[in-house]
Enzyme design. Structure first.
Site, PDB file in Angstrom:
ATOM      1  N   GLU A  76       0.749  -1.213  -0.019  1.00 34.83           N
ATOM      2  CA  GLU A  76       0.055  -0.003   0.057  1.00 34.83           C
ATOM      3  C   GLU A  76       0.798   1.192  -0.198  1.00 34.83           C
ATOM      4  OE1 GLU A  76      -3.498   2.038   2.746  1.00 34.83           O
ATOM      5  OE2 GLU A  76      -2.287   0.672   3.587  1.00 34.83           O
ATOM      6  N   ASP A  77       2.042   1.262   0.772  1.00 27.63           N
ATOM      7  CA  ASP A  77       2.747   2.551   1.233  1.00 27.63           C
ATOM      8  C   ASP A  77       3.894   2.607   0.453  1.00 27.63           C
ATOM      9  OD1 ASP A  77       0.552   3.403   2.441  1.00 27.63           O
ATOM     10  OD2 ASP A  77       1.316   2.706   4.455  1.00 27.63           O
TER      11      ASP A  77
END
Length: 716
Positions: A76-77
């Site tokens: 996600e990051d």
């Protein structure tokens, strides 16, 4: 930040077969991917995945779960991808990381519809591998522990989401310690004054009475030693939120609560649990109604324990929980116990619930949910409630949520039994169906062939399974009623133009109107979603065109009245729906022209001090077309063929039905509102008289609405 070696060694301590090299590689990869990223506190972001991994290591979980914790934010990051993680660490870990990523993206605190749909996705992810949720819960716990670095508005939103979703979910999974901590942190944010007040009361109580926990603990140990039971005893104060919740539920102050202290007795065997219970009850008086045996009737998440409340030292009431060490492990870690290790091997705790079987029991009741709102309601009812345990006449245990009724019990056994339920006996005595069941009661369901669920049942039940089955049955019954009514409307409408409502004609109409089959057309007719005129238009458009060209067809919203000024437009007022034959008056309304009221309309009292707005009106002489809509209210017997006969009577009076609404359904009578088209008052009187003459009609009258909330009616 704690080094990788310490984490790997902690896992190695309970699992000597652990792949320390793979854990170290995941640590290095995660640290590199998150390099340069900071948390709100200013710390390196990777401190968070490491903390989550340590939380799960404390639960003695397997390597795959620990590595997933280290990598749970990479997809996600960071620039990391599913494919790269699969290549480096294997498909199992890649799937787990991807599952956590999907859960992170769910906005569980969003609007009702989105929340409901996201809950469905959450359980789908859980059903594939519960470890996904274990990582997510640990992730949420660490974020809540460090939440003070967020702005206040976001703290409140996260705390509310945690209190509503994650804390109950942790409890439902058996991870009570995590639920307690999540609730306490959220409580501190959402209601800080209440929490401080309870803590102050505890401080005051300790100052007045001293620390009673060690004294009561010693008393219990002495009683157990005398009974020759080898056991550990622990005492504690209840958490502030647990105290607050009891105060709210019972409506009592802190000083009146009976169980602000709790004690646990951990024995070597189940037999010792019952010996310890006997010893405790022999020494102190048991509080009636406060005994639960979850050893003989475990909760669905595997929880086993005996709960009792006794009047202990100085008359203080204390709660005592008694269980074995294996039961205690499940009580503390819940389904996480399924993956736990002991002495280097996967520990087969006989009381740990297989998480996949556990999930199937949770989701089984959701299959009947037809939309997301139904599903969300089921989640809250089935997952976040305490349970009661009742017995069938054969002695089988039925687990139900707190507040369940005999109808819930019937549907928990089988949908067919629930549908045909007409009564119930509890412990041999006949009781109303709305009776709330209690632990240990024996329930017998009384059935009758031909019985169908009643609309009132939906308010009596609390389980999602029962609510879904009742709604499904009522929907089917309502559709059948609409089809029967629609067939009558179709017959009357087509007979008025000299045609017959054959199945072939109705099938043709369905095709032309874009419906699947003739029953869909009839159901929409019965539900007033389409009219008889629409049906005629689909089959015989030339009749509608001819009718539209005729001199009698005109716009019903523009009645022909005398007395309107040049350029003024008159419209019938919806409160009284005046028709020719009634004395009428106009009220000038800015932006709406002239609203035409019956002279006895209750709304006219609002204009008594505004005589300049009143306009004297009367109907023109010629009104031969039945295009004035009025609403009639009737009460009719709930018997076969009555509704169809009433529709026929209305049609025989050359009046058209435009809408039907049931306002009250009882086993013997229905109350309903019917919108019909009439020419004038004389025509309406003929219709009402014809209906009133039917022996199955208890009451019929014209219905008028008053915008202020009152009701004005003119009886036939």
């Amino acid at each position: 930040m704690v080094p990788a070696e310490i984490l790997a060694n902690q896992v190695k301590a309970y699992n000597p077969h652990s792949n320390s090299g793979l854990i170290a590689a995941a640590y290095e990869y995660g640290e590199r991917m998150h390099d340069g990223q900071l948390r709100r506190s200013g710390e390196p972001y990777f401190t968070h995945p490491v903390a989550v991994a340590f939380l799960l290591a404390e639960q003695r979980l397997d390597d795959a779960t620990i590595i997933t914790a280290l990598l749970h934010d990479t997809i996600e990051d960071t620039k990391s991808t599913y494919t790269e993680i699969a290549l480096r660490f294997g498909d199992e870990i890649a799937q787990l990381v991807n599952g956590v990523t999907k859960l992170t993206n769910l906005e569980l605190s969003s609007n009702q519809n989105a929340q409901a749909e996201n809950f469905r996705k959450l359980l789908m992810a859980m059903s594939k591998d519960v470890r996904v949720l274990l990582v997510k819960l640990a992730d949420r716990l660490h974020n809540m522990r460090t939440i003070r670095h967020l702005r206040y508005e976001k703290q409140v939103r996260k705390a509310r989401e945690t209190m509503d979703i994650y804390a109950p979910l942790a409890g439902r999974m058996g991870m009570q310690w995590m639920r307690d901590e999540l609730e306490d942190i959220s409580f501190r944010i959402l209601n800080p004054e209440a929490r401080k007040s309870i803590i102050r009361r505890f401080v005051t109580l300790r100052r007045e009475t001293g620390d009673v926990i060690p004294k009561i603990t010693d008393d219990i140990r002495a009683v157990l030693a005398q009974a020759k039971v080898d056991a550990e005893v622990f005492g504690r104060e209840k958490k502030p939120y647990s105290i607050w919740r009891k105060m709210q539920e019972k409506g009592e102050g802190f000083s009146r609560l009976s169980d602000i202290y709790g004690f646990r007795i951990i024995t070597a065997s189940a037999v010792d649990c019952y010996v310890a219970l006997g010893a405790v009850h022999k020494r102190w008086a048991a509080v009636p109604g406060r005994f639960k045996d979850y050893i003989s009737a475990p909760k669905s998440n595997g929880y086993r324990s005996i709960h009792t409340t006794v009047s202990g030292r100085d008359g203080k009431q204390v709660e005592v929980q008694i269980r074995t060490q294996q039961m205690h492990t499940v009580a503390e870690t819940g389904v996480a116990a399924h993956w736990s290790y002991r002495d280097g091997e996967r520990f087969e705790n006989p009381f740990a619930v297989d998480p996949f079987r556990w999930l199937s029991t949770i989701t089984a009741g959701f299959e009947g949910a037809e939309d997301s709102d139904d599903f969300l309601e089921h989640v809250k009812l089935e997952m976040f409630t305490d349970q009661v345990f009742c017995f069938t006449p054969k002695g089988e245990v039925v687990k139900l949520p707190k507040g369940a009724t005999p109808i819930d019990f019937a549907y928990a056994i089988h949908t067919r039994i629930g549908d045909s339920c007409v009564g119930a006996k509890v412990d041999g005595r006949r009781v109303p169906l709305w009776t709330k069941l209690k632990n240990g009661q024996s329930v017998t369901i009384i059935r009758a062939e031909g019985q169908r669920p009643q609309p009132s049942w939906e308010d009596m039940v609390v389980t999602g399974r029962a609510k879904s089955a009742i709604r499904r049955s009522l929907r089917g019954e309502r559709r059948a009623t609409q089809i029967r009514l629609g067939r009558e409307i179709a017959r009357v409408a087509l007979e008025r133009v000299g045609k017959k409502a054959t199945d072939k004609a109705l099938a043709t109409a369905a095709k032309r109107m874009g419906e699947d089959d003739l029953e869909d057309v009839l159901a929409k007719l019965g539900a007033a979603e389409i009219t008889g005129r629409d049906l005629i238009g689909a089959l015989y458009p030339e009749i509608i065109r001819h009718s539209a060209d005729g001199p009698e067809e005109r716009d019903p919203s523009s009645p022909i009245v005398i007395g309107l000024g040049s350029g003024q437009e008159g419209r019938p007022a919806p409160c009284c729906s005046p028709i020719p034959g009634e004395r009428i008056v106009g009220i000038a309304v800015r932006g709406k022209g002239v609203m035409i009221h019956a002279i006895d309309c209750a709304e006219l009292t609002n204009y008594e001090d505004q005589p300049d707005r009143w306009i004297d009106l009367r109907w023109a002489d010629s009104h031969s077309t039945p295009d004035h809509e009025v609403k009639i209210e009737l009460v009719m017997a709930n018997d076969t063929g009555v509704l169809g006969r009433i529709c026929t009577l209305i049609g025989e009076q050359r009046s058209n039905i435009t809408n039907i609404q049931f306002t009250d359904r009882k086993p013997d009578y229905y109350r309903m509102l019917v919108d019909i088209e009439v020419r004038d008052m004389e025509h309406l009187t003929h219709v009402l008289t014809a209906i009133d003459a039917d022996s199955d009609i208890a009451e019929v009258r014209r219905h008028r609405n008053v915008s202020s909330g009152g009701l004005s009616t003119t009886t036939s």
